[in-house]
Design an enzyme around this catalytic site. Structure first.
Site: not given
Ligand code: NAP
Length: 248
Positions: A156, A160
């Site tokens: 994740y 990002k």
């Protein structure tokens, strides 16, 4: 609130959480909205009903942003319905948390595919019409963990961080034709994505937030509404944290 009267916006992952709040907020400011979702047709229909209740037009489009053809079709359907796309909010995102030692290839690939490639797919699909019309605004949903990292979220955080690099590159590539691209980096926001934290971790996290409370989807939507408005006409390539001070 700054008026978005006469503007058309696509919000990916607009059926729930932050995306639903963004869709409602942009509609309240006067924009017509296209809501994308992957499987939550009922949730998307509820948001659509709210938006139509405000007197705005709203189209819902099912599609997986990680599939380039779905992203292309989303933009084509938006243009067919409303004539043009002024605003794209790349909000769709997923988590598959685990420590690096235990992370499966499938979980790595899924998060990168939806969060990073999905953002690229929609940005690429909307770039041509926006360049042609010499104007548009794109917001990419990043996260503070893309800036600071977070144990258990290697996939994740990497996705990002990638979104932030993509945002800055797209801002430089598209600026000369009047297209602005910015990222919003939320901290801990109360949505379905964060509802399963155990209470011990959640207490520890709250204590680390200088403003002392978890964020709400509306806190993020307010910043998106500002960034897509003409009040932010001289801001591009920026990453705005909305985290109660968590990552100061
Ligand atoms: P959420 O409540 O879990 O909602 C996720 C949304 O994304 C849903 O509308 C879902 O649609 C959609 N979606 C998931 N996979 C998709 C795909 N492949 N194609 C199209 N749509 C897809 O999440 P959230 O908390 O609102 O998060 C929204 C964004 O903010 C994400 O990018 C997330 O990474 C980011 N963010 C959240 C937080 C937080 O604390 N909540 C913090 C930082 C960043 P369905 O309804 O069809 O499943």
């Amino acid at each position: 609130m700054n008026s978005l009267e006469g503007k058309n916006a696509i919000v990916t992952g607009g059926s729930r959480g932050i995306g639903a709040a963004v869709a409602r907020k942009l509609a309240a400011a006067g924009a017509d909205i296209v809501i994308n979702y992957v499987s939550g047709a009922d949730s998307a229909a509820r948001v659509q009903k709210d938006i139509e209740g405000m007197g705005r037009r709203c189209l819902t489009v099912a599609g997986d942003v990680s599939v380039p053809a779905d992203a292309k079709s989303l933009v084509e359907q938006a243009i067919a319905a409303f004539g043009r796309v002024d605003i794209l909010v790349n909000n769709a995102g997923v988590t598959r948390d685990n420590l690096i030692m235990r992370m499966t290839e499938e979980d790595w690939d899924k998060v990168i595919a939806v969060n990073l490639k999905g953002t690229f797919n929609c940005l690429q699909a909307v770039s041509r019409p926006m360049l042609k019309q010499r104007g548009g605004v794109i917001i990419n949903m990043a996260s503070v963990v893309g800036i600071g990292g977070n144990p258990g979220q290697a996939n994740y955080a990497a996705s990002k961080a990638g979104v932030i690099g993509l945002t800055k590159t797209a801002a430089k590539e598209l600026a000369s034709r009047g297209v602005r691209v910015n990222a919003v980096a939320p901290g801990f926001i109360e949505t379905d994505m964060t509802k399963d934290l155990n209470s011990e971790y959640s207490d520890k996290l709250r204590a680390a937030i200088p403003l002392g409370v978890f964020g709400q989807a509306d806190n993020v939507a307010d910043v998106v509404a500002f960034l897509v408005s003409d009040s932010a006409s001289y801001i591009t390539g920026e990453v705005i944290k909305v985290d109660g001070g968590l990552f100061i």
